[in-house]
Scaffold this motif. Sequence first.
Motif, PDB file in Angstrom:
ATOM      1  N   LEU A   1       9.459   2.303  17.821  1.00  0.00           N
ATOM      2  CA  LEU A   1       8.231   2.463  17.992  1.00  0.00           C
ATOM      3  C   LEU A   1       7.621   3.534  17.326  1.00  0.00           C
ATOM      4  O   LEU A   1       6.511   3.507  16.487  1.00  0.00           O
ATOM      5  CB  LEU A   1       7.915   2.389  19.520  1.00  0.00           C
ATOM      6  CG  LEU A   1       6.294   2.501  19.663  1.00  0.00           C
ATOM      7  CD1 LEU A   1       5.374   1.456  19.103  1.00  0.00           C
ATOM      8  CD2 LEU A   1       6.152   2.532  21.231  1.00  0.00           C
ATOM      9  N   PRO A   2       8.335   4.828  17.368  1.00  0.00           N
ATOM     10  CA  PRO A   2       7.750   5.978  16.570  1.00  0.00           C
ATOM     11  C   PRO A   2       7.843   5.670  15.102  1.00  0.00           C
ATOM     12  O   PRO A   2       6.851   6.132  14.522  1.00  0.00           O
ATOM     13  CB  PRO A   2       8.691   7.062  17.189  1.00  0.00           C
ATOM     14  CG  PRO A   2       9.212   6.610  18.303  1.00  0.00           C
ATOM     15  CD  PRO A   2       9.428   5.039  18.306  1.00  0.00           C
ATOM     16  N   ILE A   3       8.732   5.139  14.715  1.00  0.00           N
ATOM     17  CA  ILE A   3       8.791   4.795  13.123  1.00  0.00           C
ATOM     18  C   ILE A   3       7.635   3.816  12.652  1.00  0.00           C
ATOM     19  O   ILE A   3       7.050   4.045  11.744  1.00  0.00           O
ATOM     20  CB  ILE A   3      10.201   4.216  12.752  1.00  0.00           C
ATOM     21  CG1 ILE A   3      11.308   5.380  13.178  1.00  0.00           C
ATOM     22  CG2 ILE A   3      10.349   4.016  11.321  1.00  0.00           C
ATOM     23  CD1 ILE A   3      12.599   4.892  12.924  1.00  0.00           C
TER      24      ILE A   3
ATOM     25  N   THR B   1      12.297   4.021   2.369  1.00  0.00           N
ATOM     26  CA  THR B   1      12.486   5.173   3.407  1.00  0.00           C
ATOM     27  C   THR B   1      12.187   4.598   4.669  1.00  0.00           C
ATOM     28  O   THR B   1      12.938   4.798   5.568  1.00  0.00           O
ATOM     29  CB  THR B   1      11.657   6.600   2.950  1.00  0.00           C
ATOM     30  OG1 THR B   1      12.094   7.245   1.910  1.00  0.00           O
ATOM     31  CG2 THR B   1      11.974   7.463   4.146  1.00  0.00           C
ATOM     32  N   PHE B   2      11.070   4.048   4.996  1.00  0.00           N
ATOM     33  CA  PHE B   2      10.844   3.414   6.408  1.00  0.00           C
ATOM     34  C   PHE B   2      11.940   2.384   6.494  1.00  0.00           C
ATOM     35  O   PHE B   2      12.179   2.165   7.633  1.00  0.00           O
ATOM     36  CB  PHE B   2       9.164   2.872   6.285  1.00  0.00           C
ATOM     37  CG  PHE B   2       8.408   4.020   6.567  1.00  0.00           C
ATOM     38  CD1 PHE B   2       8.467   4.748   7.965  1.00  0.00           C
ATOM     39  CD2 PHE B   2       7.442   4.325   5.580  1.00  0.00           C
ATOM     40  CE1 PHE B   2       7.258   5.942   7.926  1.00  0.00           C
ATOM     41  CE2 PHE B   2       6.537   5.348   5.736  1.00  0.00           C
ATOM     42  CZ  PHE B   2       6.574   5.908   7.109  1.00  0.00           C
ATOM     43  N   ALA B   3      11.995   1.458   5.446  1.00  0.00           N
ATOM     44  CA  ALA B   3      12.982   0.339   5.706  1.00  0.00           C
ATOM     45  C   ALA B   3      14.445   0.956   6.243  1.00  0.00           C
ATOM     46  O   ALA B   3      15.116   0.418   6.869  1.00  0.00           O
ATOM     47  CB  ALA B   3      13.331  -0.434   4.504  1.00  0.00           C
TER      48      ALA B   3
ATOM     49  N   GLU C   1       4.358   5.463  12.486  1.00  0.00           N
ATOM     50  CA  GLU C   1       4.457   6.491  11.443  1.00  0.00           C
ATOM     51  C   GLU C   1       4.102   5.601  10.103  1.00  0.00           C
ATOM     52  O   GLU C   1       3.318   6.177   9.372  1.00  0.00           O
ATOM     53  CB  GLU C   1       5.777   7.289  11.214  1.00  0.00           C
ATOM     54  CG  GLU C   1       5.700   8.459  10.333  1.00  0.00           C
ATOM     55  CD  GLU C   1       6.946   9.205  10.202  1.00  0.00           C
ATOM     56  OE1 GLU C   1       7.163   9.847   9.260  1.00  0.00           O
ATOM     57  OE2 GLU C   1       7.545   9.142  11.085  1.00  0.00           O
ATOM     58  N   ARG C   2       4.746   4.661  10.038  1.00  0.00           N
ATOM     59  CA  ARG C   2       4.538   3.697   9.033  1.00  0.00           C
ATOM     60  C   ARG C   2       3.194   3.218   8.763  1.00  0.00           C
ATOM     61  O   ARG C   2       2.471   3.046   7.988  1.00  0.00           O
ATOM     62  CB  ARG C   2       5.559   2.539   8.978  1.00  0.00           C
ATOM     63  CG  ARG C   2       5.536   1.789   7.653  1.00  0.00           C
ATOM     64  CD  ARG C   2       6.674   0.707   7.533  1.00  0.00           C
ATOM     65  NE  ARG C   2       6.475  -0.494   8.686  1.00  0.00           N
ATOM     66  CZ  ARG C   2       7.292  -1.613   8.776  1.00  0.00           C
ATOM     67  NH1 ARG C   2       8.264  -1.695   7.768  1.00  0.00           N
ATOM     68  NH2 ARG C   2       7.085  -2.573   9.752  1.00  0.00           N
ATOM     69  N   GLN C   3       2.563   2.519  10.210  1.00  0.00           N
ATOM     70  CA  GLN C   3       1.104   2.510  10.057  1.00  0.00           C
ATOM     71  C   GLN C   3       0.301   3.622   9.760  1.00  0.00           C
ATOM     72  O   GLN C   3      -0.668   3.208   9.063  1.00  0.00           O
ATOM     73  CB  GLN C   3       0.764   2.114  11.766  1.00  0.00           C
ATOM     74  CG  GLN C   3       1.193   0.762  12.145  1.00  0.00           C
ATOM     75  CD  GLN C   3       0.912  -0.351  11.475  1.00  0.00           C
ATOM     76  OE1 GLN C   3       1.399  -1.511  11.544  1.00  0.00           O
ATOM     77  NE2 GLN C   3      -0.658  -0.191  11.042  1.00  0.00           N
TER      78      GLN C   3
ATOM     79  N   ASP D   1       0.761  -1.079   0.119  1.00  0.00           N
ATOM     80  CA  ASP D   1       0.038   0.051  -0.050  1.00  0.00           C
ATOM     81  C   ASP D   1       0.708   1.251  -0.023  1.00  0.00           C
ATOM     82  O   ASP D   1       0.333   2.551  -0.172  1.00  0.00           O
ATOM     83  CB  ASP D   1      -1.048   0.091   1.261  1.00  0.00           C
ATOM     84  CG  ASP D   1      -2.072  -0.923   0.920  1.00  0.00           C
ATOM     85  OD1 ASP D   1      -2.424  -1.197  -0.055  1.00  0.00           O
ATOM     86  OD2 ASP D   1      -2.522  -1.410   2.034  1.00  0.00           O
ATOM     87  N   LEU D   2       2.210   1.089   0.412  1.00  0.00           N
ATOM     88  CA  LEU D   2       3.092   2.493   0.203  1.00  0.00           C
ATOM     89  C   LEU D   2       3.560   2.409  -1.167  1.00  0.00           C
ATOM     90  O   LEU D   2       3.772   1.540  -2.082  1.00  0.00           O
ATOM     91  CB  LEU D   2       4.296   2.185   1.193  1.00  0.00           C
ATOM     92  CG  LEU D   2       3.559   1.957   2.555  1.00  0.00           C
ATOM     93  CD1 LEU D   2       4.938   1.763   3.677  1.00  0.00           C
ATOM     94  CD2 LEU D   2       3.027   3.341   3.052  1.00  0.00           C
ATOM     95  N   SER D   3       4.205   3.775  -1.518  1.00  0.00           N
ATOM     96  CA  SER D   3       5.154   3.699  -2.888  1.00  0.00           C
ATOM     97  C   SER D   3       6.219   3.157  -2.525  1.00  0.00           C
ATOM     98  O   SER D   3       6.849   2.829  -1.422  1.00  0.00           O
ATOM     99  CB  SER D   3       5.113   5.248  -3.007  1.00  0.00           C
ATOM    100  OG  SER D   3       5.913   5.776  -2.323  1.00  0.00           O
ATOM    101  N   ALA D   4       7.013   2.857  -3.595  1.00  0.00           N
ATOM    102  CA  ALA D   4       8.394   2.457  -3.513  1.00  0.00           C
ATOM    103  C   ALA D   4       9.168   3.394  -2.678  1.00  0.00           C
ATOM    104  O   ALA D   4      10.044   2.989  -1.910  1.00  0.00           O
ATOM    105  CB  ALA D   4       8.985   2.161  -4.967  1.00  0.00           C
ATOM    106  N   SER D   5       9.113   4.640  -3.041  1.00  0.00           N
ATOM    107  CA  SER D   5      10.133   5.707  -2.135  1.00  0.00           C
ATOM    108  C   SER D   5       9.584   5.589  -0.687  1.00  0.00           C
ATOM    109  O   SER D   5      10.537   5.579   0.250  1.00  0.00           O
ATOM    110  CB  SER D   5       9.679   7.036  -2.731  1.00  0.00           C
ATOM    111  OG  SER D   5      10.445   8.016  -1.872  1.00  0.00           O
TER     112      SER D   5
END
Length: 762
Positions: free
Chosen positions: A494-496, A317-319, A499-501, A309-313
Amino acid sequence: MTLKYGPALAKDVETQISILSGLPPRSEVLTSESVVVGRASDSDLILNHPEVSRRHCRIQRQGETWFIEDLGSRRGTAVNGKHISGRTALRRGDQIRVGSVTLAFGPEKTPGAGVVGPVGAVSYKGERTEIIPLNADLIFGRGDDVDVRLDDPLVSRRHATIKTGPGGYRLQDLNSKTGSFVNGRRFDEHELVIGDQVQLGPFFFLYDGRSLRRVRRFAVGRIVAAGLTKQAENGPILTRASFLAEPGQLIGILGPSGAGKTTLLNALSGLRPADSGKILIDDTDFYKDLNRLRSLFGYVPQDDIVHTDLSASEALTFAARLRLPAGTPRSEIAKLVGRTISDLGLADRASLKIHRLSGGQRKRVSVGVELLSRPPILFLDEPTSGLDPLAEFKVMELLRGLADNGCTVVCTTHVMENVYLMDQIVILSKGYVAFQGSPEEAQSKFGVSRLASLYGALQTSEQPLPKPEPLLPSESETKKPPIPLTTARRAFSLPILLERQFAIFRSDAKNLIMLLAQPIVIGTLVAWATTDAPLTQFYVYVATLWFGSSNSAQEIVRELPIYRRERLVGLSRSSYLASKFLWLGGITVIQSLLLYVTIAALRMGIAGMAQWQLIGLVLLAFAATGIGLTISAFARSAVQAVMLVPLFLIPQIVFSGFSPPAKDMSQPVLRISQIMPSFASERISDVSLLLDQKITGGLITKYRTPFWNTNEWYRAQTGQDLLNGTIYTDIRPLFVGYFSLVSWTLVAFGASFWLLARRERD
């Protein structure tokens, strides 16, 4: 540098060749009269560098004279700075340029003499250090007027400089005599990106976005395995398997279905270690220091390891944020992601949702997640499974390019069309390694004109014998673990994760509409169907149980491939679960409160003490979320998780104490009911309706179920029944209900934690 030894040329005098730059300093003895230098595994002198051709040059002895000739290499061979075109004689002390690697020929040495000694010291502003902060312009060199002094004759007096700017840090060579290198390639000017490997003379540094950290070597990625055996319920699925991979090779593990390909890959990567056998990573025992050495490799399973559901970018970025240490500048992360997307050939698709990409493009994004940490070793399980021929070729071409740039790539596959891109293939049959070598050698060994015919030849052949196992060093000869390319891990993620959720949630407007529409529709129906206060409360908490469990029941089982991979790179299990509890519990709270407000608005209010009811709904929302996550950690598929939800919800209705009423339950049934979260919610509802109420016969008649529940509690505490005319003020039953719901939440978190730990080992 690896030299395949032959018989010694002389007993008293030996000739050595030493690395001066381009690779870690080292010396080897020339022990054969003809030595092929190159990157291929069948070379005599192996230089694991992407700018060295597979067969680059030949050093040959005739009488007492040594000669060198180029073998048609891509970048040519130079002696003392001059490119050679034919056979050229060598003298002691000559410098040989092979691609970007500089070798010193000679001098003579006696057998047993030592190799190149340790590299000199690094000093930053007069003090010895291993970490160089990048907070100002810096000059590197051997002179007295530099900021970073590199004490070695191979470093020029003013060797290179780093300049700061709005776009980050730019490294520039200052016409040094031995050159400056980034990721093994010589450069004049280069913009640093996280993970870049910088070599100045014999000194090696890793760029982490804020500083240059000195490391001892980059040439990692050699894998030697022997005697790998893995047992299953029906017998061995891997038997005395051996394996050898040199740095910078692309190796395919082939074989028919059930041959043990994935088992071997999992054993080599440490994901599911073999029951017996030994693996060395650069002469270090892999299994003995598994957790630390795992930072040296990337692993791409068959399933996507990105949220579609996320874009490739966004996904990359989250990874990157989860993999890189805390405090890494966002601008540096963005630059790393941009470079990775460009290397993957997805620059024009970076903003598209991953589910809109083709199968091959999605697989490249999964590979990109692993490339963020620049691993020297990359394992892939069936990377071309389900792809069309063009997409399959592009993925294999990408892997070939990674190997050419120094990464050791090992993948399982059953497709033969692109095997020619591989340096070596390992053929498995019935759990045995039947062959390892080049594709051409496999054709000759099995007597087939096309490798596509290989599986047929395997089926008609006799039980294969295991290949001879490679000789492994003794226990005393194995080295200590090398310094990993990435050592720091983000301890608190946890914050990241939250934010990803949120990014996943907002990516689909339909999710938001459905989540908000559900409580509004249900609340409208409840307000229309009944005005009975106890029944209304019953509907509200049953709906909350349904919201929480259904929201979370698929969450873990759907993300298991992503979670397993992120656990290997340091993701905390508790942080992951906490992010699910907080996010999904928060969503359920919003739905529950929206349901409550909808009924209150349509009814112009709700009976009972609202503040106590709302506290109960919030606690119930998190308890229901925890139960749903436990179901998700237990289920083997998303479909199974959905089927398990009713098995939880229906007993909540039956044992709630509302229908059938608690007074009509037998003692065994009542004891079971009292541990249910629905019974705790009913207790809270009962008390909220009775608080500050005068007990009358009419009230008892109207609220038979809640009154019995509360009266039973009151009798247990006071030894008497609630009497007509009594004003009920005892709030202790509320806290019993609250305690029960909190206990359910904690138990569910613990159960999810335990089940998730088990799923990691599946």
